[in-house]
Design a protein around this motif. Structure first.
Motif: not given
Length: 234
Positions: A158-176
């Motif tokens: 789950v952590i690995d997936s969240l980090l991947y999604i964060h890298r892929k789409f970035g974070q705006t206003d505190g959320t991916i």
């Protein structure tokens, strides 16, 4: 799907495979043979097992690609965004799409038919060489991911997936910058919706992440990376 013209010369996606080769004179005649259209949110535009209809390039939007696994369960194998290429795994081999693809939001897609793609490959050697390197890189990523996931427990997945999604789409206003359901995260992490829900709740209590509806924000990326460092986080 609705018609929505996308002009390569005015496209801002510098990582797009077509955009990268616009400077080549041999490439320019093929631009008039490109189709573009708008795919509405949740619409499936590639059906797994269907005959190949060429390659797709994302002009603007977000897409998930899926593969049917055991007992018919859909496994999300990739998330894609502006400039990414879709449908390449079946091209030139099985002549059928090996994955399915859904738009996660209203998405503008560009498409070159099978015939046009083959013509490009036979006419533009620079494009063909770069596509070969692209295939090699994607194969290497897939093999590394399979080895990594095989040795991860549920929390690490789950952590690995969240980090991947964060890298892929970035974070705006505190959320991916993408809203994914718990089931979609589970389908990508290779676990169940219930386990993802429990892990997200646990990570929230530890103040490593925060949630706003479907959106998730990463509060301590360094600590999350450290948890999976033994699996050679990249």
């Amino acid at each position: 799907m609705k018609e929505a013209l996308a002009h390569c010369n005015s496209c801002n996606n510098e990582n797009c495979f077509i955009k990268k080769h616009l400077h080549l004179d041999k490439m320019k005649p093929f631009l008039d043979k490109k189709n573009s259209f708008l795919c509405k949110k949740s619409h499936q535009f590639i059906i797994e097992g269907a005959p190949m209809q060429g390659l797709y390039f994302i002009k603007k939007g977000k897409v998930k690609t899926i593969k049917t696994g055991i007992n018919g369960r859909e496994q999300i194998v990739r998330f894609t965004k502006d400039g990414d290429t879709l449908g390449f795994r079946g091209f030139g081999t099985s002549k059928r799409y090996l994955i399915g693809a859904y738009a996660l939001e209203d998405t503008v897609l560009c498409n070159f038919s099978n015939e046009v793609m083959l013509e490009i490959l036979h006419t533009v050697p620079e494009f063909t060489y770069d596509l070969m390197l692209f295939y090699a890189e994607e194969l290497n990523k897939s093999e590394n991911n399979i080895r990594k996931i095989a040795h991860m427990n549920v929390r690490e997945r789950v952590i690995d997936s969240l980090l991947y999604i964060h890298r892929k789409f970035g974070q705006t206003d505190g959320t991916i910058d993408i809203a994914l359901s718990r089931k979609e995260i589970a389908d990508f992490a290779g676990t169940t919706e219930e386990q993802v829900t429990r892990m997200i709740s646990s990570l929230k209590k530890e103040q490593l992440i925060e949630t706003t509806g479907k959106r998730i924000g990463l509060l301590n990326i360094t600590k999350l990376r450290t948890e999976i460092m033994d699996h050679k986080y990249i």
